[in-house]
Design a protein around this motif. Structure first.
Motif, short mmCIF file in Angstrom:
data_model
loop_
_atom_site.label_atom_id
_atom_site.label_comp_id
_atom_site.label_asym_id
_atom_site.label_seq_id
_atom_site.Cartn_x
_atom_site.Cartn_y
_atom_site.Cartn_z
N GLN A 78 25.11 70.01 -3.81
CA GLN A 78 25.86 68.78 -3.55
C GLN A 78 26.43 68.78 -2.14
N GLU A 79 26.99 69.87 -1.73
CA GLU A 79 27.58 69.95 -0.39
C GLU A 79 26.51 69.78 0.67
N ALA A 80 25.35 70.36 0.47
CA ALA A 80 24.27 70.23 1.45
C ALA A 80 23.78 68.80 1.54
N LEU A 81 23.69 68.10 0.40
CA LEU A 81 23.25 66.72 0.41
C LEU A 81 24.26 65.82 1.13
N ARG A 82 25.56 66.04 0.89
CA ARG A 82 26.58 65.22 1.56
C ARG A 82 26.51 65.44 3.07
N ARG A 83 26.37 66.66 3.52
CA ARG A 83 26.31 66.92 4.97
C ARG A 83 25.05 66.27 5.57
N ALA A 84 24.00 66.27 4.80
CA ALA A 84 22.77 65.65 5.30
C ALA A 84 22.94 64.16 5.48
N VAL A 85 23.61 63.52 4.52
CA VAL A 85 23.87 62.08 4.64
C VAL A 85 24.80 61.81 5.80
N ALA A 86 25.83 62.66 5.97
CA ALA A 86 26.77 62.47 7.06
C ALA A 86 26.07 62.60 8.42
N ARG A 87 25.09 63.45 8.50
CA ARG A 87 24.38 63.64 9.78
C ARG A 87 23.20 62.67 9.91
N ALA A 88 23.07 61.83 8.91
CA ALA A 88 21.95 60.88 8.89
C ALA A 88 20.61 61.61 8.90
N GLU A 89 20.55 62.77 8.23
CA GLU A 89 19.32 63.56 8.10
C GLU A 89 19.09 63.86 6.62
N PRO A 90 18.84 62.83 5.83
CA PRO A 90 18.71 63.04 4.39
C PRO A 90 17.49 63.91 4.07
N PHE A 91 17.51 64.53 2.91
CA PHE A 91 16.37 65.33 2.42
C PHE A 91 15.33 64.40 1.82
N ASP A 92 14.07 64.76 1.98
CA ASP A 92 12.97 63.96 1.45
C ASP A 92 12.56 64.41 0.06
N VAL A 93 12.95 65.59 -0.33
CA VAL A 93 12.61 66.09 -1.65
C VAL A 93 13.59 67.20 -2.01
#
Length: 1003
Positions: free
Chosen positions: A763-778
């Motif tokens: 969850q923490e990794a996904l939030r940081r990815a959204v904040a950096r505008a670098e979402p995960f693709d899978v």
């Protein structure tokens, strides 16, 4: 030089001509002088009338007086006249200076001497008569005799002298002319001879000069060659004189003795001699040199020498002598250092005498020497009983092979001479008649210039007894091995036959609709049967390895797929134990290789199976690495690392021993035959590698094998996923070993992956990815309750992290695959069993990146044997198959498997029925059991082939429980076309039937 000789000959001719001319002149002068002397002689010598009258008158007077006429008197005038005649004659005879005497012949001169004597006597008588008248009678009587001679000689001399003088005068001119002619002829002859001689001498001189030049050149070349040979000679050459002083020595002598020529030449040769020559008296040393110099050509003597440093040398010396005109001698010695040979001979003699083996020397006349061991071996008393005998004398008449001893001994000696050495076995006889066996070695040698044979006997009587015992033991062991092989073959057949029924029926059962409890029971039965089959295979493999009959194949295969297949077999057990089973294959490892995939799979199953067995918790990782790589080969290392119980240090030495385990006690927790690791190491050695391990008790072990594999030609591989671009993946796995392996695998496909160990971290990794505008693709989630519940994690990720639409891939255990409906409801894009196959994971990622719809991509994770097989043909019953099988259970199993493949099956319960059915009908394939009642499968096959002839050929596939080494070949040799061993693998059965039916259809 030639010109000088010519000038000399010209001058010589001139001198000869001059001498001849002077001789002629001197002859003429001499003749003239002789003529003048003759003229003087004629003037001196005429016996005129006065002298004759005086002599006659005196003679008459003396005669009368002698006759007694006293009237006759000898006056002074008579005496004077006698004296005058005497004087004239004396002047002729005693005056050589006037040259008269040389013109008179020797008889004439003698007569004149007699006349002179008579005149002297007459003068003396006349004087005495005159002076002593009283002795007249006596004197007259004495004169009477002389008177007659005087008278005769006076007349004779007068006539002969005048005649001789006249003859001399007449011949004088003739003599002068002849002399001149003779001198001239001699001169002409000499000049002609000189001319021709000069030409011949000049020609001969030219030839002589050329010959002398050639001889000089040859002499110079010979001298240079002799000097070179002397300088380069390996042997030492030393020259000494009568007094023992060194006159010369070559470089080899300097090297041999350590003295320089300057130090030794001119000094005593004793400095080069060892004892006893060094201190021998002069006479004894001279006698030795003289004796050695008169030795026959090619002979030599052995002497001792001494180097400058005091070391003694053993030398082989030959001496030659040169004697000069004055009686002096010079001795030239050629010396060769034989110190090493001499030492070797001493050592040989020690060995010869002290050896416990019999040593004999054979010459032309038989045995010439032997050691004490020979006498002892033959049980004789002395060497004399052995000498001068031949080998056949000490042997029985015939050898064990039937050959006569005397003939075979000759043949063995000839073989030794031909090959330089020969070894064989022989039977000899002791003095007490006992026969004993020896190992004979014959070596030809040179002994004092003669050929000899060195023969060594080694008594092998005891060894032969041991050998016979060993042969008996070997035969017994071979019989035991044969019995064991027969027993193993029988047990293998007897076990595989019911095992075929167990596994076949279990497989068929698992394909039916079973409840969870029934399915679990059936799976347990199948796993137990697989374990039992693995034990049987290990025992058979080990027996093959022991017999040296296990071989490896070289075929192309996929290295990654082989490793994945090996892990698939153990995935269920690992999952049941809660183990993290991981495969780590870096991209640099060649994937398409050649080798024996089946043996590699067997080794991996042994290693991974042991790791799973001895690891109660944690992980088991199979790591593959490339140690070395060439253009068409690679050495690959397969390491299985676990977190199990480890191996105590005091038991580690037994790990790779056969039938050995780390815990051999009766209370041991883990089962097994103790053959798996032993077989693994033997297989690794067969495949050009080795095996080893590292272990710490309580912390785990790492077992590894290395093998050499061929590398196939590079295939075009696409490393990045098609359409992936710069994709990012989040990997949620609790396992500390599988997480980095999966992250690394994604990276090899150009997918940026981040690994986390828990849903909270995810969850923490996904939030940081959204904040950096670098979402995960899978997102890849490992379903491993209670550590990670993938379904709960899925709901949390979609609700709280802003990744509501992100595709999620589920990883599940091999034994705990979630229900398909639950997966679809949760929205998983795909589900993959652990450990994930690269192909399956790649396909799931490709689908996730496409964001396609549809049902969940369910990738089967069950063992292949439990999945339904696709039929061979779309038309049921298209292929007719005859199954010759006597076991009822196996009949059902085989029939059901074939029916599922769409085949029409008929059963023959024995070989005789199989022959009747095969010869009366037509079948596409015949499955033939080898051991059947009435008629076995081999005989049945032979009779079917005989009946078919050349016009027809039905494929016959052996379907047998005989799985020992050579059983496949035996089936093929019997006329069968293929081979399948029990228990039957449905996939292998389908492949075999398809292979022969398709082949027939093509034909």
């Amino acid at each position: 030089m030639q010109r000088s000789v010519s000038r000399f000959l010209d001058r010589l001719a001139i001198a000869v001509v001059a001498i001849a001319f002077l001789s002629a002149v001197m002859i003429g002068v001499s003749q003239r002088e002789r003529a003048a002397a003759f003229e003087r002689s004629t003037r001196l010598l005429p016996l005129d009338d006065d002298v004759r009258h005086v002599l006659t008158g005196a003679n008459d007077a003396l005669s009368r007086s002698a006759e007694g006429d006293t009237t006759v008197s000898l006056d002074r005038d008579v005496v004077r006249r006698i004296a005058g005649a005497e004087s004239r004659l004396a002047r002729l005879l005693d005056a050589p200076a006037e040259g008269a005497v040389p013109l008179l012949a020797a008889p004439m001169e003698a007569r004149l001497r007699d006349v002179q004597g008579d005149l002297v006597a007459l003068r003396v008588l006349a004087t005495r008569i005159r002076e002593h008248p009283e002795s007249t009678t006596t004197l007259r009587r004495a004169f009477r005799v002389r008177r007659i001679d005087t008278e005769r000689d006076t007349h004779i001399i007068a006539g002969e002298v005048n005649g001789d003088l006249l003859s001399s005068w007449q011949s004088l001119g003739t003599l002068d002319l002849v002399s001149r002619l003779v001198v001239l002829m001699l001169l002409v002859a000499f000049l002609a001879a000189l001319y021709w001689s000069r030409r011949r001498i000049m020609a001969a001189y030219g030839e002589l000069q050329q010959h002398a030049q050639e001889r000089s050149q040859r002499a110079e070349a010979s001298e240079a060659l002799a000097n070179a040979m002397l300088e380069q000679a390996v042997d030492a050459i030393i020259t000494i004189d009568d007094e023992g002083n060194v006159q010369a020595m070559n470089p080899a002598a300097e090297r041999m003795f350590g003295w320089s020529a300057g130090e030794i030449v001119g000094g005593s040769s004793r400095r080069l001699m060892g004892e006893p020559y060094r201190s021998a008296p002069e006479a004894e040393l001279a006698a030795f040199l003289e004796q050695a110099s008169h030795a026959s050509a090619g002979s030599s003597v052995v002497v001792t020498g001494m180097r400058k440093d005091g070391r003694t040398l053993t030398l082989d010396m030959s001496i030659s002598t040169v004697t000069f005109a004055g009686g002096q001698h010079v001795y030239t010695g050629i010396l060769r250092d034989i110190s090493e040979r001499h030492a070797a001979e001493v050592r040989f003699r020690i060995i010869f005498e002290q050896s416990t083996d019999a040593h004999l020397l054979f010459g032309a006349g038989g045995i010439i020497d032997c050691n004490g061991a020979t006498v002892e071996m033959l049980r004789l008393q002395s060497k004399e009983e052995v000498l001068h005998r031949i080998a056949a004398d000490l042997s029985p008449e015939f050898q064990p092979d039937g050959a006569r001893s005397v003939d075979k001994a000759r043949d063995m000696a000839n073989l030794a001479r031909a090959h330089g050495h020969h070894r064989f076995e022989w039977v000899h006889r002791r003095a007490n008649g006992e026969l004993f066996e020896v190992d004979v070695a014959i070596t030809p040698i040179r002994l004092k210039g003669e050929e000899a044979l060195l023969v060594v006997w080694h008594d092998i009587a005891d060894a032969k007894r041991v050998e016979r015992t060993l042969i008996q033991a070997r035969d017994a062991a071979e019989a035991a091995v044969q019995a064991k092989s027969t027993f193993l073959a029988t047990m293998s057949h007897e076990i595989r036959t019911p095992m075929n029924g167990i596994l076949g029926m279990t497989g068929l059962l698992l394909e039916t609709n079973l409840g969870e409890e029934q399915r679990s029971y059936a799976e347990a039965v199948r796993r137990s049967a697989d374990a039992l089959l693995a034990i049987i295979n290990d025992i058979l493999d080990f027996s093959k390895i022991e017999a040296g009959k296990l071989s490896v194949d070289t075929l192309p295969f996929d290295l990654v797929a082989t490793c994945e297949g090996a892990l698939d077999v153990l995935a269920v057990k690992a999952d049941e134990q809660g183990l993290d089973l991981v495969l780590d294959v870096p991209p640099d490892v060649p994937r398409h290789v050649t080798g024996d995939a089946a043996r590699l799979r067997q080794m991996l199953l042994n290693l991974v199976g042991n790791a799973v067995k001895f690891t109660p918790a944690g992980h088991v990782v199979l790591r593959v690495s490339c140690l070395e790589r060439g253009t068409d080969w690679a050495t690959v290392r397969f390491a299985v690392q676990d977190t199990g119980i480890g191996i105590p240090e005091d038991r580690q030495h037994r790990v790779f021993q056969e039938f050995s385990q780390a815990d051999p006690s009766t209370t041991r927790e883990y089962g097994g035959t103790g053959l798996g690791l032993a077989i693994t190491k033997r297989l690794a050695l067969l495949m050009g590698g080795t095996a080893g391990f590292e272990s710490v008790e309580g912390k785990g072990s790492t077992f590894w094998v290395t093998i050499r594999l061929g590398v196939q030609a590079e295939r075009r591989e696409v490393s990045a996923l098609h359409g992936a671009g710069s994709r990012r993946a989040l990997v949620v796995i609790a396992g500390e070993a599988s997480r980095p392996a999966l992250v690394s695998l994604c990276a090899s496909w150009d997918v940026e992956a981040q690994g986390v160990a828990s849903p909270e971290e995810a969850q923490e990794a996904l939030r940081r990815a959204v904040a950096r505008a670098e979402p995960f693709d899978v997102v890849i989630v490992d379903h491993r309750p209670p550590a990670i519940d993938a379904f709960q994690c899925m709901n949390t990720l979609r609700a709280d992290t802003g990744h509501a639409e992100v595709p999620v891939i589920l990883l599940h255990g091999a034994s705990s695959r979630p229900d398909t409906a639950a997966l679809d409801a949760a929205g998983f894009v795909a589900s993959i069993a652990r450990p994930p196959h690269q192909g399956r994971l790649r396909a799931a990622l490709r689908k996730a990146f496409r964001r396609g719809g549809g049902s969940t991509d369910q990738i089967p994770s069950e063992p292949r044997a439990s999945r339904p097989l696709a039929p061979l043909s779309a038309v049921p019953g298209h292929w007719r198959v005859l199954v010759a099988e006597d076991n009822p259970v196996n009949q059902v199993v085989t029939s059901k498997m074939l029916e599922k493949l769409g085949c029409d099956v008929e059963i023959a319960a024995n070989g005789e029925d199989a022959i009747v059915l095969a010869t009366s009908g037509r079948y596409d394939v015949i499955l033939m059991d080898c051991q059947m009642p009435v008629v076995d499968g081999f005989t049945a096959t032979a009779l079917i082939r005989e009946h078919e002839g050349a016009a027809r050929h039905t494929p016959i596939v052996a379907l047998t429980a005989n799985a020992m080494q050579g059983d496949r070949e035996k089936c093929i040799d019997a006329g069968m076309d293929d081979y399948l061993s029990k228990p039957i693998d449905p996939a292998q059965l389908r492949a075999a039937v398809a292979r022969w039916t398709i082949a027939r259809e093509t034909l």
